[in-house]
Design an enzyme around this catalytic site. Structure first.
Site, PDB file in Angstrom:
ATOM      1  N   LYS A 188     -24.283 -19.616  50.252  1.00 34.13           N
ATOM      2  CA  LYS A 188     -23.916 -19.729  51.672  1.00 34.13           C
ATOM      3  C   LYS A 188     -23.647 -18.343  52.263  1.00 34.13           C
ATOM      4  O   LYS A 188     -24.054 -18.041  53.373  1.00 34.13           O
ATOM      5  CB  LYS A 188     -22.645 -20.577  51.845  1.00 34.13           C
ATOM      6  CG  LYS A 188     -22.848 -22.049  51.757  1.00 34.13           C
ATOM      7  CD  LYS A 188     -23.557 -22.588  52.976  1.00 34.13           C
ATOM      8  CE  LYS A 188     -24.313 -23.857  52.679  1.00 34.13           C
ATOM      9  NZ  LYS A 188     -25.418 -23.785  51.743  1.00 34.13           N
ATOM     10  N   GLU A 242     -26.891 -16.507  52.776  1.00 32.15           N
ATOM     11  CA  GLU A 242     -27.701 -17.101  53.843  1.00 32.15           C
ATOM     12  C   GLU A 242     -27.225 -16.740  55.240  1.00 32.15           C
ATOM     13  O   GLU A 242     -28.027 -16.390  56.091  1.00 32.15           O
ATOM     14  CB  GLU A 242     -27.612 -18.635  53.746  1.00 32.15           C
ATOM     15  CG  GLU A 242     -28.600 -19.272  52.846  1.00 32.15           C
ATOM     16  CD  GLU A 242     -28.559 -20.785  53.020  1.00 32.15           C
ATOM     17  OE1 GLU A 242     -27.500 -21.387  52.794  1.00 32.15           O
ATOM     18  OE2 GLU A 242     -29.596 -21.355  53.378  1.00 32.15           O
ATOM     19  N   GLU A 285     -22.947 -22.225  44.936  1.00 35.10           N
ATOM     20  CA  GLU A 285     -23.146 -22.654  46.323  1.00 35.10           C
ATOM     21  C   GLU A 285     -22.405 -21.705  47.285  1.00 35.10           C
ATOM     22  O   GLU A 285     -22.916 -21.366  48.350  1.00 35.10           O
ATOM     23  CB  GLU A 285     -22.670 -24.110  46.470  1.00 35.10           C
ATOM     24  CG  GLU A 285     -22.737 -24.698  47.871  1.00 35.10           C
ATOM     25  CD  GLU A 285     -24.151 -24.800  48.446  1.00 35.10           C
ATOM     26  OE1 GLU A 285     -25.132 -24.502  47.760  1.00 35.10           O
ATOM     27  OE2 GLU A 285     -24.246 -25.150  49.630  1.00 35.10           O
ATOM     28  N   ARG A 308     -36.457 -25.473  62.491  1.00 33.93           N
ATOM     29  CA  ARG A 308     -37.545 -25.440  61.508  1.00 33.93           C
ATOM     30  C   ARG A 308     -38.245 -24.091  61.448  1.00 33.93           C
ATOM     31  O   ARG A 308     -39.083 -23.853  60.581  1.00 33.93           O
ATOM     32  CB  ARG A 308     -38.573 -26.529  61.827  1.00 33.93           C
ATOM     33  CG  ARG A 308     -38.007 -27.931  61.767  1.00 33.93           C
ATOM     34  CD  ARG A 308     -39.044 -28.931  62.172  1.00 33.93           C
ATOM     35  NE  ARG A 308     -40.072 -29.087  61.160  1.00 33.93           N
ATOM     36  CZ  ARG A 308     -40.114 -30.068  60.277  1.00 33.93           C
ATOM     37  NH1 ARG A 308     -39.189 -30.976  60.279  1.00 33.93           N
ATOM     38  NH2 ARG A 308     -41.079 -30.141  59.393  1.00 33.93           N
ATOM     39  N   TRP A 329     -42.337 -20.557  61.746  1.00 38.60           N
ATOM     40  CA  TRP A 329     -41.764 -19.804  60.637  1.00 38.60           C
ATOM     41  C   TRP A 329     -42.962 -19.184  59.940  1.00 38.60           C
ATOM     42  O   TRP A 329     -43.805 -19.888  59.364  1.00 38.60           O
ATOM     43  CB  TRP A 329     -41.005 -20.731  59.691  1.00 38.60           C
ATOM     44  CG  TRP A 329     -40.264 -19.996  58.616  1.00 38.60           C
ATOM     45  CD1 TRP A 329     -39.031 -19.421  58.717  1.00 38.60           C
ATOM     46  CD2 TRP A 329     -40.705 -19.749  57.276  1.00 38.60           C
ATOM     47  NE1 TRP A 329     -38.688 -18.823  57.528  1.00 38.60           N
ATOM     48  CE2 TRP A 329     -39.698 -19.012  56.628  1.00 38.60           C
ATOM     49  CE3 TRP A 329     -41.864 -20.068  56.558  1.00 38.60           C
ATOM     50  CZ2 TRP A 329     -39.799 -18.595  55.299  1.00 38.60           C
ATOM     51  CZ3 TRP A 329     -41.968 -19.652  55.240  1.00 38.60           C
ATOM     52  CH2 TRP A 329     -40.940 -18.928  54.626  1.00 38.60           C
ATOM     53  N   CYS A 375     -42.610 -25.193  60.301  1.00 44.29           N
ATOM     54  CA  CYS A 375     -42.727 -24.993  61.743  1.00 44.29           C
ATOM     55  C   CYS A 375     -42.377 -26.301  62.434  1.00 44.29           C
ATOM     56  O   CYS A 375     -42.286 -27.344  61.804  1.00 44.29           O
ATOM     57  CB  CYS A 375     -44.138 -24.587  62.105  1.00 44.29           C
ATOM     58  SG  CYS A 375     -44.672 -23.123  61.212  1.00 44.29           S
ATOM     59  N   HIS A 377     -19.178 -10.837  30.026  1.00 43.77           N
ATOM     60  CA  HIS A 377     -20.466 -10.547  29.385  1.00 43.77           C
ATOM     61  C   HIS A 377     -21.361  -9.699  30.289  1.00 43.77           C
ATOM     62  O   HIS A 377     -22.579  -9.691  30.132  1.00 43.77           O
ATOM     63  CB  HIS A 377     -21.160 -11.854  28.995  1.00 43.77           C
ATOM     64  CG  HIS A 377     -20.377 -12.634  27.986  1.00 43.77           C
ATOM     65  ND1 HIS A 377     -20.283 -12.251  26.662  1.00 43.77           N
ATOM     66  CD2 HIS A 377     -19.588 -13.729  28.107  1.00 43.77           C
ATOM     67  CE1 HIS A 377     -19.500 -13.093  26.012  1.00 43.77           C
ATOM     68  NE2 HIS A 377     -19.055 -14.009  26.878  1.00 43.77           N
ATOM     69  N   LYS A 398     -35.105 -24.382  58.034  1.00 38.57           N
ATOM     70  CA  LYS A 398     -34.379 -25.511  57.458  1.00 38.57           C
ATOM     71  C   LYS A 398     -35.166 -26.187  56.340  1.00 38.57           C
ATOM     72  O   LYS A 398     -34.606 -26.630  55.353  1.00 38.57           O
ATOM     73  CB  LYS A 398     -34.072 -26.511  58.575  1.00 38.57           C
ATOM     74  CG  LYS A 398     -33.267 -27.710  58.140  1.00 38.57           C
ATOM     75  CD  LYS A 398     -31.839 -27.321  57.864  1.00 38.57           C
ATOM     76  CE  LYS A 398     -31.028 -28.461  57.304  1.00 38.57           C
ATOM     77  NZ  LYS A 398     -29.855 -27.984  56.569  1.00 38.57           N
ATOM     78  N   ASN A 426     -48.409 -27.401  61.444  1.00 38.03           N
ATOM     79  CA  ASN A 426     -47.266 -27.229  60.552  1.00 38.03           C
ATOM     80  C   ASN A 426     -47.779 -27.422  59.125  1.00 38.03           C
ATOM     81  O   ASN A 426     -48.495 -28.388  58.865  1.00 38.03           O
ATOM     82  CB  ASN A 426     -46.212 -28.297  60.893  1.00 38.03           C
ATOM     83  CG  ASN A 426     -45.021 -28.254  59.961  1.00 38.03           C
ATOM     84  OD1 ASN A 426     -44.700 -27.210  59.421  1.00 38.03           O
ATOM     85  ND2 ASN A 426     -44.376 -29.391  59.780  1.00 38.03           N
ATOM     86  N   GLY A 427     -47.470 -26.499  58.235  1.00 38.89           N
ATOM     87  CA  GLY A 427     -47.928 -26.629  56.842  1.00 38.89           C
ATOM     88  C   GLY A 427     -48.803 -25.465  56.442  1.00 38.89           C
ATOM     89  O   GLY A 427     -48.765 -24.399  57.066  1.00 38.89           O
TER      90      GLY A 427
HETATM   91  O1  M6R Z   1     -34.275 -30.111  52.071  1.00 41.55           O
HETATM   92  P1  M6R Z   1     -33.906 -29.669  50.690  1.00 41.55           P
HETATM   93  O2  M6R Z   1     -32.586 -30.146  50.238  1.00 41.55           O
HETATM   94  O3  M6R Z   1     -34.978 -29.981  49.682  1.00 41.55           O
HETATM   95  O4  M6R Z   1     -33.824 -28.086  50.790  1.00 41.55           O
HETATM   96  C1  M6R Z   1     -33.638 -27.291  49.649  1.00 41.55           C
HETATM   97  C2  M6R Z   1     -33.250 -25.891  50.038  1.00 41.55           C
HETATM   98  O5  M6R Z   1     -34.266 -25.281  50.770  1.00 41.55           O
HETATM   99  C3  M6R Z   1     -31.964 -25.865  50.877  1.00 41.55           C
HETATM  100  O6  M6R Z   1     -30.915 -26.489  50.215  1.00 41.55           O
HETATM  101  C4  M6R Z   1     -31.559 -24.411  51.203  1.00 41.55           C
HETATM  102  O7  M6R Z   1     -31.182 -23.754  50.050  1.00 41.55           O
HETATM  103  C5  M6R Z   1     -30.455 -24.444  52.257  1.00 41.55           C
HETATM  104  N1  M6R Z   1     -30.766 -23.536  53.312  1.00 41.55           N
HETATM  105  C6  M6R Z   1     -29.126 -24.127  51.703  1.00 41.55           C
HETATM  106  O8  M6R Z   1     -28.128 -23.989  52.663  1.00 41.55           O
END
Ligand code: M6R
Length: 637
Positions: free
Chosen positions: A493, A496, A489, A27, A74, A2, A512, A632, A98-99
């Site tokens: 992406k 996401e 990756e 966040r 969040w 958050c 396989h 994030k 936050n947390g």
């Molecule tokens: O801040 P971090 O690199 O530790 O975050 C790790 C993942 O949460 C972060 O890379 C996430 O997968 C991203 N949204 C990818 O685009």
């Protein structure tokens, strides 16, 4: 996950508070809320959904105050409802948090027995009631407010940052933190009659206030901050858990607000993709000079790893950077290397050996920090982070910072390629062959200096492909060697920000199992590396033979070799398309990148996968910077 803010000024603060919240919206964006104190009463305003809903509500019925707190959420405990939105109030206490409060269930039972009525399903509401509980047992003086915070703080388990106000002390604000970031900024101002009228800013990320402050600091764990606005003078004090005063060490604000704005770009993600040439060069220069300065300790670290093992640990995109690094550390530095997801490492009772390196853009990812804490007593730890003041940076023995600058788009882009730079530079420092070393450095520099041009001239063809890709429900990404993590990756992406199901596979694994999925409805993006050209081209043939469609990402030299070996096949294959009207994606498309080499090509592949996802998301109308369900920074396990 958050974003929290608390601003204390001498002027109307609401506009700034909303700007601060907007900066923190990356966040979390399930709901948002603010609170002010008026006539010894707490007034809150909340709205479900993005911050714009709260902004609209405040426009219709404005709130005004010099002191206010705010939150963007969040959701963890309880859905995205107005009741669960922060701030949370007990009779005279209001908090934003936050947390996670891990022991919230038993605290809630205890407080309910004491007669407190809960309105939400959140863990946060126990904080406001707990503080109220202790405060009610006191004389309600200023030191009692501090005491009630100390007592509550002692009862809370988990990682959290909290900002608190009391309705009977409307000129004061408090904040405390453990295991969750909290920053404090000061702006020195004077009134017309020369009175010192400072402004004070608290936030879970200093970007929320950096444009207004001259000085700032970051709270350490178990500290309580107290800000008090007086008629003649203002004050702030920092306390430890025994309520002894601690000296506040403010530093000059060096954050640039260029990162807070999108500039001329439509989205932060696009801006951050385009910042990569700069980020790569800056990171390379920074890390090379650090490697020189800390040669002895780094050699010690890697010598130990060489004797036993190097363990690279992270989550999400940062984990993919570790997978790429594993490939290079083993191939060129001959160091036995593992790459592991922090969340798995934590709970599988691993046999611990060697040295550990943790990678995180934010430096606040809960799983990565917990994994760090699991080994840090016995082993030397290294951290690669993008946020130099983050927890992970403060905890690790050796810290290397990527110079990507703040990354705001939820989908990580420039942080990923900067992490690759740090890893490749470290690997380079452990290679004895001078020629290989020089080639690594040269390739990194060439990649950084030519990426900008590639972005400029290849956007249109990627956009055209993205138009087609947006029509599919599922996609596969393939790669071999260091391009395998690039495939992972790529798939991440796409999931996401496009909400398209996608999987990344090592191309050799295709037959396989995953090959069963291949048909004309399953585009396959293939990342070709020169060392594996023949093998991966066989995989392309396997896909085409099963009516699949391939987008092949390869460098200029591989493209030429392809034409030689499969002369005129590409056009023949494309002319055999079965349903050219329904679907215009050709059976075989190429995205050709400059030939840089094994190291440099990875950066072009990275940019291609990012742009493909970005433009596909645009086609689909997804909010690229704030895709659904994500935040994030993942500060919960
Ligand atoms: O801040 P971090 O690199 O530790 O975050 C790790 C993942 O949460 C972060 O890379 C996430 O997968 C991203 N949204 C990818 O685009």
């Amino acid at each position: 996950m958050c974003g929290i803010v608390g601003f204390v000024t001498h002027k109307s603060v609401m506009k700034k508070l909303m700007m601060g919240l907007q900066t923190l919206e990356y966040r979390g964006y399930d709901s948002a809320g603010v609170a002010i104190m008026q006539n010894n009463q707490i007034i809150t305003r909340k709205a479900v959904g993005k911050l714009v809903n709260l902004a609209n509500s405040l426009q219709l019925a404005p709130l005004d105050s010099n002191i206010a707190i705010g939150h963007t959420r969040w959701a963890t405990h309880g859905g995205a409802t107005e009741n669960n939105a922060h701030p949370h109030v007990s009779s005279s206490v209001v908090v934003v948090h936050n947390g996670i409060i891990e022991n919230f269930a038993c605290l809630r039972d205890e407080l309910e027995e004491q007669g407190f009525k809960f309105k939400s399903q959140t863990d946060t509401e126990v904080i406001s009631h707990l503080i109220q509980f202790y405060y009610d047992q006191s004389q309600k003086t200023c030191s009692d407010r501090l005491k009630s915070l100390q007592q509550s703080f002692n009862r809370l388990k988990g990682a959290f940052a909290v900002v608190v106000c009391f309705s009977d002390a409307p000129t004061e604000m408090f904040a405390f933190a453990r295991g969750s970031p909290l920053s404090f900024g000061v702006r020195n101002t004077q009134s017309q009659d020369q009175k010192v009228q400072n402004e004070y800013y608290i936030a879970s990320d200093p970007l929320a206030f950096s444009q207004w402050v001259e000085q700032m600091c970051h709270l350490s764990d178990n500290q309580i901050l107290h800000i008090c606005q007086g008629p003649d003078t203002d004050s702030y004090d920092l306390y430890d858990m025994s309520l002894s005063k601690i000296q506040v060490k403010l530093e000059q604000n060096s954050l640039s607000d260029q990162f807070v704005n999108k500039g001329s770009f439509a989205h932060f993600m696009l801006k951050e993709i385009n910042e990569q040439p700069r980020a790569i060069l800056d990171t390379l220069a920074h890390v090379m000079s650090l490697i020189d300065q800390r040669k002895e300790s780094l050699d010690q670290y890697f010598n130990k790893a060489r004797e036993t093992q190097l363990n690279l640990i992270a989550c999400g995109t940062s984990y993919h950077a570790c997978l790429v690094a594993k490939y290079f550390f083993e191939k060129y530095a001959r160091i036995s290397t593992t790459a592991e997801l922090a969340s798995e490492f934590l709970y599988r009772s691993p046999v611990l050996k060697g040295n550990y390196c943790f990678v995180s853009q934010s430096g606040e990812t809960r799983d990565t920090i917990a994994a760090h804490d699991m080994v840090s007593n016995q082993y030397q730890t290294m951290a690669i982070v993008n946020v130099p003041t983050s927890q992970l940076a403060r905890k690790a023995n050796i810290v290397l910072t990527t110079q990507a600058g703040p990354e705001i788009g939820v989908a990580s882009t420039k942080a990923f390629t900067s992490q690759l730079v740090v890893y490749l530079a470290l690997c380079m420092s452990q290679i004895s062959d001078v020629q290989t070393k020089n080639s690594f450095k040269q390739q990194l520099t060439i990649a950084a200096t030519t990426l900008g041009e590639y972005l400029q001239f290849h956007t249109t063809e990627i956009q055209q492909l993205a138009q087609h890709l947006s029509k599919y429900k599922s996609m596969t990404y393939l790669g071999r060697g260091a391009s395998f993590p690039i495939a992972l990756e790529g798939a991440l992406k796409l999931k996401e920000i496009c909400y398209i199901h996608a999987e990344g596979y090592a191309a050799g694994e295709l037959k396989h199992g995953p090959i069963a999925l291949i048909d004309e409805q399953m585009p396959v993006v293939v990342f070709v590396s020169e060392e594996n050209l023949e093998k991966i081209m066989s995989n392309v043939q396997e896909v085409l033979a099963r009516n699949g469609k391939c987008i092949v990402v390869l460098n200029q030299a591989c493209r030429e070799l392809f034409d030689e070996s499969y002369s005129s096949k590409a056009s023949r294959i494309n002319s055999q398309m079965e349903s050219p009207i329904l679907d215009q994606l050709q059976k075989l498309s190429f995205l050709v990148t400059p030939k840089v080499g094994e190291v440099g090509d990875l950066f072009f592949q990275s940019v291609v996968l990012q742009m493909l996802a970005y433009y596909t998301a645009l086609e689909l109308g997804v909010d690229v910077d704030q895709p659904r369900n994500l935040a994030k920074c993942v500060t919960v396990e």
